[in-house]
Design an enzyme around this catalytic site. Structure first.
Site, PDB file in Angstrom:
ATOM      1  N   HIS A 246     -45.730  -5.964   0.996  1.00  0.00           N
ATOM      2  CA  HIS A 246     -47.156  -5.842   0.744  1.00  0.00           C
ATOM      3  C   HIS A 246     -47.622  -7.025  -0.082  1.00  0.00           C
ATOM      4  O   HIS A 246     -46.905  -7.467  -0.975  1.00  0.00           O
ATOM      5  CB  HIS A 246     -47.474  -4.536   0.006  1.00  0.00           C
ATOM      6  N   GLU A 299     -47.688   1.922   5.785  1.00  0.00           N
ATOM      7  CA  GLU A 299     -47.611   2.098   7.240  1.00  0.00           C
ATOM      8  C   GLU A 299     -46.374   2.878   7.684  1.00  0.00           C
ATOM      9  O   GLU A 299     -46.388   3.526   8.727  1.00  0.00           O
ATOM     10  CB  GLU A 299     -47.611   0.732   7.938  1.00  0.00           C
TER      11      GLU A 299
END
Ligand code: COA
Length: 359
Positions: A246, A299
């Protein structure tokens, strides 16, 4: 100009009061309220109100009757084109020409309608007619209504999975699609243009499309029973393990924590293989990138939770877009209030001055 940062990493482009990930503490708060407190307490449409109005009431309205032009069953392309089309059908006025109240109303109408368009597109994808409005009206929450419109029924487990997923992914600071929405809004364009631009930015696998690629990974690991081998082969081919890494978090993504818990509560049959793959992936990434923290992102377990609700992988970017209408709407309004065109600079590194014959 010597402060170029690839991908604008760490560049502060705006000040915002909406939400910002707490990079080190692994928390995410909407207008100061931790998502852990919201999930299971209030439904998504109230979280929309919190983000956009700083007030749970009245929240996101129900969609008004509307017939999309021609749905292909391929969301989010349907969503992007229909959202842009609504600007014309509803004759939405440019943000520079309307007051904040009108912009708010346009965004509320659009948000509700965008969810409805995704549900209808999903029905077309499945080869069925979207349920009529009187069936949809039986739903109590936005998630229930979404499922009723799509499938004509709303299993409580599916409702919980979708509502939790939508709340966890409703807003996340200045990600690529929100930035796109703000850039478009800063030009004074109408709200439909800003929302549809955001949908396009979200459709890419490095932003909103990753869950679609997580389930095939889980299937492959389940069939071989060898998560370590799968991860090793992928990294040796310089592939990216979807659902990890991320730009902002250098700690566990708090959304991943909530979604993993939800997947377990809902009895997902994929949790076991997901945990095995997660463990193998984190170990391999730690070994190969010791100086760069790459953790599980939103996700990965989103894919597992959406699978509980029987959302097919190719629909997951559009499900993400449904959730993000709240964040986009809040940021478009915030951008309108600043009234300043976004126009960064580029550092030219091409050829120096030369004649056409030299080309
Ligand atoms: N799998 C394998 N390697 C990864 C990785 C992943 N999921 N995420 C980052 N890396 C590696 C990159 O290959 C790169 O290595 P290199 O320096 O040898 O080229 C290094 O880590 C830094 O990557 P970079 O893309 O610059 O980091 P970032 O922090 O900007 O990346 C993402 C953020 C999300 C784009 C990235 O982690 C990624 O592509 N993840 C997979 C897609 C995904 O899950 N997207 C959803 C995001 S919520």
């Amino acid at each position: 100009m010597n402060d170029f940062r690839p991908g604008l990493e760490g560049v502060i482009a705006f000040q915002t009061e909406i939400a910002e990930p707490d990079r080190d503490g692994g928390a995410l708060r909407y207008r100061g309220v931790d998502i852990e407190e919201l999930v299971g307490t209030v439904p998504y449409e109230k979280v929309w109100g919190l983000l956009v109005d700083e007030n749970l009431e009245p929240g996101m309205p129900d969609p008004e009757p509307y017939d999309p032009a021609s749905l292909t069953g391929k969301a989010p392309a349907d969503l992007q084109s229909e959202t842009a089309r609504l600007s014309a059908v509803w004759d939405l006025q440019k943000l520079v020409d309307i007051d904040d109240e009108q912009a708010h109303d346009d965004l509320a109408r659009l948000s509700a309608q965008m969810m409805s368009v995704v549900a209808k597109s999903a029905a077309v994808h499945d080869g069925r007619e979207p349920a009529p409005d009187d069936v949809v009206a039986q739903g109590r929450t936005a998630a229930e209504k979404f499922l009723l419109r799509w499938r004509g029924e709303a299993d409580p487990k599916h409702v919980k999975a979708i509502d939790t997923y939508w709340i966890c992914t409703a807003e996340h600071g200045l990600n690529a699609s929100t930035f796109t929405a703000r850039i478009t809004a800063s030009t004074g364009a109408d709200c439909g243009a800003a929302m549809s631009a955001a949908v396009g930015a979200l459709s890419g696998p490095l932003h909103g499309g990753a869950p679609a690629r997580v389930l095939p990974m889980l299937d492959e690991v389940a069939s071989t029973g060898n998560p370590e081998g799968y991860v090793r082969d992928l990294l040796n081919r310089h592939g990216r393990i979807m659902g990890f890494g991320h730009r902002v978090y250098r700690a566990e993504d708090p959304r991943s924590r909530v979604l993993k818990r939800t997947a377990k509560e809902l009895g997902s049959p994929r949790v076991e293989v997901a945990e095995a793959l997660e463990e193998a992936a984190l170990a391999a990434l730690r070994e190969r990138k010791p100086d760069y923290v790459i953790a599980t992102n939103v996700e990965f377990y989103s894919a597992v939770v959406l699978d509980v609700a029987e959302v097919p992988p190719d629909l997951t970017p559009a499900m993400f877009a449904c959730a993000r209408v709240a964040g986009w709407a809040a940021h478009i309004l915030e951008e309108k209030r600043t009234g300043r065109l976004i126009r960064p600079s580029a550092q030219y590194i091409g050829p120096s001055s030369r004649s056409l014959s030299a080309v």
